[in-house]
Design a protein around this motif. Sequence first.
Motif, short mmCIF file in Angstrom:
data_model
loop_
_atom_site.label_atom_id
_atom_site.label_comp_id
_atom_site.label_asym_id
_atom_site.label_seq_id
_atom_site.Cartn_x
_atom_site.Cartn_y
_atom_site.Cartn_z
N ASP A 128 77.86 76.65 4.77
CA ASP A 128 77.18 77.94 4.81
C ASP A 128 75.78 77.79 4.23
OD1 ASP A 128 77.49 77.79 2.05
OD2 ASP A 128 79.11 79.26 1.96
N ASN A 129 75.11 78.91 3.98
CA ASN A 129 73.72 78.82 3.52
C ASN A 129 73.59 78.47 2.04
OD1 ASN A 129 74.49 81.26 2.42
ND2 ASN A 129 73.18 82.51 3.74
N ASN A 130 74.72 78.22 1.38
CA ASN A 130 74.68 77.67 0.03
C ASN A 130 74.95 76.17 0.01
OD1 ASN A 130 74.10 80.06 -1.43
ND2 ASN A 130 76.22 80.72 -1.21
N THR A 131 75.11 75.58 1.19
CA THR A 131 75.33 74.13 1.29
C THR A 131 73.99 73.42 1.21
OG1 THR A 131 77.27 74.50 2.69
CG2 THR A 131 76.30 72.29 2.70
N ILE A 132 73.91 72.43 0.33
CA ILE A 132 72.65 71.71 0.10
C ILE A 132 72.77 70.26 0.56
CG2 ILE A 132 70.98 70.97 -1.65
CD1 ILE A 132 71.86 73.42 -3.30
N VAL A 133 71.77 69.81 1.32
CA VAL A 133 71.73 68.43 1.80
C VAL A 133 71.39 67.50 0.64
CG1 VAL A 133 70.61 66.83 3.42
CG2 VAL A 133 71.02 69.23 4.09
N LYS A 134 72.19 66.43 0.47
CA LYS A 134 71.98 65.49 -0.64
C LYS A 134 71.18 64.26 -0.24
CE LYS A 134 75.77 64.67 -3.05
NZ LYS A 134 77.22 64.47 -3.31
N LYS A 135 71.18 63.95 1.06
CA LYS A 135 70.41 62.81 1.56
C LYS A 135 69.93 63.12 2.97
CE LYS A 135 74.04 60.04 1.18
NZ LYS A 135 74.95 58.84 1.31
N ASP A 136 68.85 62.49 3.40
CA ASP A 136 68.30 62.75 4.72
C ASP A 136 69.35 62.49 5.81
OD1 ASP A 136 65.99 63.25 3.37
OD2 ASP A 136 64.85 61.55 4.17
#
Length: 433
Positions: free
Chosen positions: A390-398
């Motif tokens: 969802d929109n609280n999911t954060i990408v940790k690596k490219d």
Amino acid sequence: MGLNNKLKELEENNKHIKVALVGAGLMGKGLVSQMMLVKGMVPSLVVSNKVSDAIEAYTLAGISKDDIVVAKTLNEINIAMEKNKYVATDITEYGTKGNLVDVVVDATGVPNTGAKIARDAISNKKHIVMLNVEADIVVGPILNKLAKESGVVYTGTAGDEPGSVKEIFDFAEATGFEVLAIGKGKNNPIDYNATPDSVRETALKSKLNPKKLASFVDGTNTMVEMAAMANSTGFIPDIRGGYGPTTIVDDLPTIYSLKENGGLLDKYKIVDYAHGIAPGVFVVVTTSLPQVHHEMQFLKMGTGPNYVLYRPYHLTSLETPISIARAYLYNEPTIAPKYNKLVAEVITMAKKDLKAGERLDGMGEYTILGSIDTYEVAKKENLVPIGLIDNNTIVKKDIKKGEFITYDMVELDKNTEIYKLRQEQEGKEKPWV
């Protein structure tokens, strides 16, 4: 249908199945109007983030504003329902708590919202009908298990493609055919780059949420529906993403044959989709007995050895009253997960290049789309189910466009209801307790 007579009996005895609907978009509004035409059933409560949409759902169905009560408290809902008024509210949690509500219908299409609505409905001993396939393909097995333990029904809906396929599947098995393949039509070629912006004009003409249409066009919705079919039957995709051939109905039995017989398949008992046959759904069957082949050919069902049972329509929420009635009258689902674990998973693909620190969104939006694979492959490769993002999911690596997203690539929001249910479904510890 026995249901028809049962509903007529309810009406004749001035009794009605009282339904609470959560979500008053295109499908929700259609369902409210349709319920007004069904004997023995009434849309008693409509819940929407915009209470004006709930009111409009009623007025479109011919209900006078004098008969609509806008409620702000649960007590107001209960009193209005006791007076046989039609109730509108913008407080989602009340959809599952009204004293007189018999069946809850979730038409929100939002995975986490649907998971919470379903769990709350089950906790409050209400049958739950899910137009929300997006939640079902992530946590359907645990919700179904909880519903059985509570003595209520958890079910998908008649009229959506998975429910329509399951009805034909059950018919085929009940009549003794061997089912080889199941599937649905798709209206348009997949455009992996579709976003709400690119489809907005078309969506608004149809009074459809642009996110919803984008999820159709980018293929995610098709993958979700195929996964629901798989989880209810035990069938699996033959390849990741499915084949999606362009065909006509008469050629389906040949296309869904094994490769050595001129078809596409490596194995039988698969789920797929096809262009050129939408809005229909299909089940490919065969038989081991020559007399049955002879009669199928006499009945103009083709030359065999495979035959197609095809339904050229599905009426989405307009058929949902059938599922409401089956749950209430017979305590049985239209479609529900077959096992206590998933068979197929809708995994997540990057729709564009993603940078570390970037936030993701959801189905039919700008950053991700879905593809189907078996649950076992998804688990082995550590792939993230799309409904957990969802929109609280954060990408940790490219992450590169087109790359499948694994758990180590992102930081999920672990406070959501759907995440907690998924952990419970996987038999993991409950870190939130």
